[in-house]
Design an enzyme around this catalytic site. Structure first.
Site, PDB file in Angstrom:
ATOM      1  N   LYS A   1       0.834  -1.212   0.000  1.00 12.32           N
ATOM      2  CA  LYS A   1       0.000   0.000   0.000  1.00 12.32           C
ATOM      3  C   LYS A   1       0.869   1.263   0.000  1.00 12.32           C
ATOM      4  O   LYS A   1       1.619   1.487   0.948  1.00 12.32           O
ATOM      5  CB  LYS A   1      -0.893   0.035   1.245  1.00 12.32           C
ATOM      6  CG  LYS A   1      -1.951   1.136   1.157  1.00 12.32           C
ATOM      7  CD  LYS A   1      -2.636   1.418   2.472  1.00 12.32           C
ATOM      8  CE  LYS A   1      -2.021   2.564   3.223  1.00 12.32           C
ATOM      9  NZ  LYS A   1      -2.063   3.872   2.541  1.00 12.32           N
TER      10      LYS A   1
ATOM     11  N   GLU B   1      10.870   1.823   9.577  1.00  7.92           N
ATOM     12  CA  GLU B   1      11.727   2.970   9.231  1.00  7.92           C
ATOM     13  C   GLU B   1      10.923   4.221   9.551  1.00  7.92           C
ATOM     14  O   GLU B   1       9.953   4.528   8.855  1.00  7.92           O
ATOM     15  CB  GLU B   1      12.078   2.941   7.741  1.00  7.92           C
ATOM     16  CG  GLU B   1      12.845   1.719   7.292  1.00  7.92           C
ATOM     17  CD  GLU B   1      14.242   1.657   7.865  1.00  7.92           C
ATOM     18  OE1 GLU B   1      14.776   2.710   8.265  1.00  7.92           O
ATOM     19  OE2 GLU B   1      14.790   0.547   7.938  1.00  7.92           O
TER      20      GLU B   1
ATOM     21  N   CYS C   1      13.156  12.169   5.272  1.00  9.14           N
ATOM     22  CA  CYS C   1      13.426  11.767   6.659  1.00  9.14           C
ATOM     23  C   CYS C   1      14.883  12.029   7.038  1.00  9.14           C
ATOM     24  O   CYS C   1      15.213  12.131   8.208  1.00  9.14           O
ATOM     25  CB  CYS C   1      13.083  10.295   6.843  1.00  9.14           C
ATOM     26  SG  CYS C   1      13.895   9.240   5.640  1.00  9.14           S
TER      27      CYS C   1
ATOM     28  N   GLU D   1       9.654  16.324  15.025  1.00 12.66           N
ATOM     29  CA  GLU D   1       9.861  16.291  13.585  1.00 12.66           C
ATOM     30  C   GLU D   1       8.847  17.196  12.896  1.00 12.66           C
ATOM     31  O   GLU D   1       7.642  17.030  13.066  1.00 12.66           O
ATOM     32  CB  GLU D   1       9.698  14.851  13.071  1.00 12.66           C
ATOM     33  CG  GLU D   1      10.044  14.723  11.614  1.00 12.66           C
ATOM     34  CD  GLU D   1       9.836  13.323  11.067  1.00 12.66           C
ATOM     35  OE1 GLU D   1       8.819  12.698  11.401  1.00 12.66           O
ATOM     36  OE2 GLU D   1      10.701  12.856  10.299  1.00 12.66           O
TER      37      GLU D   1
END
Ligand code: NDP
Length: 490
Positions: free
Chosen positions: A180, A255, A289, A390
């Site tokens: 997905k 991750e 990232c 973040e």
């Protein structure tokens, strides 16, 4: 280009065919450059995931027994076809994600092809271990068998790049997949289905279901027979997935997010550092990232760096992603733009000083797009939310340090541990920081230089496990040790 001008209906790719979602439920797909809906994607349910699972399970026996040469040839062919269609795919990625078309053409799409080509080669070199139990007349050998049907879930920031980074090793290792992409950027994964058919990938080996993470993604994670999940996305989502998958004893690769330090010492190559720091701060609108979002600068060059960095960043052109001279395109969605802007408000409340940017940008003829200036904020306390959370957008913070110890402390003083960048020409410092930085990846005097053989992933809250090279092939295989005792000659 036809794709660029018409409404697109994306379908699920199940058993080699493009099918509507069983409930005929659809989601809108937005173009971030102008805020318009330009297509629809399936809002897939558990039934769609079940259909994808059934197709994958059916294909598994045959696919897991294909020769390595055959698998390798098909993966190479997919890589070739991606490169043949690079202009088309880059345009599609740029439109779906808002990233500059040049970036898609120079980075995203070539890397998607490299992912397939790399694992086409790697699978022919992958080997298992043997251990002789000397004195027991016994020999152990370890089989590395494909797991079966595995689930791959990827984010929106590098859509085809990260989707294929999972899919290629999973297929190479002999698994069949239910995958997905993010519902926010489904287009190139959809186009990949056509490429796989063209390359002769057998039906059911790769199945792609589209839809929301909380329903379609969740259905993959909770499926009792999908025994491994490879996930890239936010740390919060990773924790939710782990909570479901752990008691089901699924193999998990996570991750996750990052808040990466970019540590700049006065003894480094200043010009290279400056140019690279602009890139590591704002490439892909800061939505990578690995971006170095916390810039830590040695006090002796802090003022000079601040001046030069602002100057260089002010030259970046924010604009329509399809223009070749655009450096910074649109953020991926209206909701994400709001989230990133909320951190700029937080900065103002926390005493951060906005040195550059901070405002939305109106681009002529694209007035409803999601544009934001590259933003530089000076902070003095590493505990501020801007340095701890973040943001995942074109926002970086600047802070100075006096000593190596202070730099190391600041670099490690976050919950994340994905990557770190270090600028220095001092060998001892390089080695000491390399060993002590709490990160899965450390770049010294460079950024985002990737060798696909190396282990890739994060420490601390940035993830569990490693992708890349043989690490990925190990993840996508189950080791089984065989111990044989034999008679010794009398
Ligand atoms: P999300 O965690 O929101 O989503 C990632 C993927 O997971 C999407 O496909 C999403 O679906 C799906 N998803 C969401 N919720 C669930 C759930 N409960 N169960 C199963 N699947 C779910 O991340 P973003 O897409 O916002 O990506 C940005 C994040 O990804 C950042 O934190 C970034 O640091 C991280 N990232 C990490 C990388 C790494 O290698 N460590 C590389 C790139 C990004 P949908 O979007 O369709 O709802």
């Amino acid at each position: 280009m036809e794709l660029m001008s018409k409404m697109m209906t994306i379908k699920n790719y199940i058993n080699g065919e493009f099918v509507n979602p069983t409930q005929d439920n659809w989601l809108d797909n937005y173009n971030p450059s102008n805020g318009e809906i330009y297509g629809q994607i399936p809002n897939s349910t558990q039934d769609d995931v079940e259909n994808a699972y059934q197709a994958a399970a059916k294909a598994f026996l045959s696919w897991s027994n294909t020769t390595l040469e055959e698998r390798s040839n098909i993966l190479s062919k997919i890589a070739d076809l991606i490169l043949q269609k690079i202009d088309f795919l880059a345009a599609a990625e740029s439109k779906d994600n808002g990233k500059p078309i040049l970036l898609a053409k120079q980075v995203d799409i070539p890397r998607a092809a490299s992912n397939f080509q790399f694992f086409a080669n790697a699978i022919t070199q992958f080997s298992s271990e043997s251990h002789e139990s000397v004195g027991f007349n016994a020999m152990n050998f370890t089989l590395r068998q494909p797991i079966g049907v595995v689930g791959c879930i990827s984010p929106w920031n590098l859509p085809l790049y990260l989707f294929t980074w999972k899919i290629a090793p999973a297929i190479a290792a002999g698994n069949c997949l239910v995958a997905k992409p993010s519902e926010i950027t489904p287009m190139t994964a959809y186009l990949l289905g056509e490429i796989c058919n063209e390359a002769g990938l057998p039906k059911g080996v790769l199945n792609i279901v589209h839809g929301l993470g909380t329903s379609t993604g969740q259905a993959i994670v909770t499926h009792p027979k999908i025994k491994a999940i490879s996930f890239t996305g936010g740390t919060k989502t990773g924790a939710q997935i782990a909570k479901i998958a752990a008691p089901m004893f699924k193999k998990l690769s996570l991750e996750l997010g990052g808040k990466n330090p970019n540590i700049i010492f006065a003894d480094g190559d200043y010009d290279k550092m400056l140019t690279t720091t602009v890139r590591s701060s704002f490439s892909n609108q800061g939505q990578i990232c690995l971006c170095g979002s916390r810039i830590l600068v040695e006090e002796s060059i802090y003022e000079k760096f601040k001046f030069d960095f602002i100057q260089k960043v002010s030259e970046l052109k924010v604009g329509n992603p399809s223009s070749l001279d655009t450096n910074i395109g649109a953020l991926v969605s209206a909701a994400h733009l709001q989230k990133v802007k909320s951190y700029i408000d937080i900065a103002e409340n926390e005493g951060g000083k906005i040195l550059f940017g901070g405002d939305s940008v109106t681009v002529k003829n694209f007035e409803n797009g999601y544009y934001l200036q590259p933003t530089i904020i000076e902070v003095s306390d590493n505990n501020c939310r801007l340095n701890q959370e973040e943001i995942f957008g074109p926002v970086v913070t600047l802070m100075s340090f006096k000593t190596d110890e202070e730099a190391l402390f600041l670099a490690n003083d976050v919950k994340y541990g994905l990557s770190a960048t270090l600028w220095t020409n001092n060998l001892n410092r390089t080695m000491q920081f390399s060993k002590q930085l709490q990160a899965g990846i450390v770049w010294v005097n460079t950024w985002m230089l990737r060798d696909l053989r190396t282990p890739f992933g994060g420490a601390k809250d940035s993830g569990v496990g490693r992708e890349g090279g043989f690490e990925a092939l190990r993840f996508f295989t189950e080791p089984k040790n065989i111990c044989i005792q034999y008679e010794s000659p009398s």
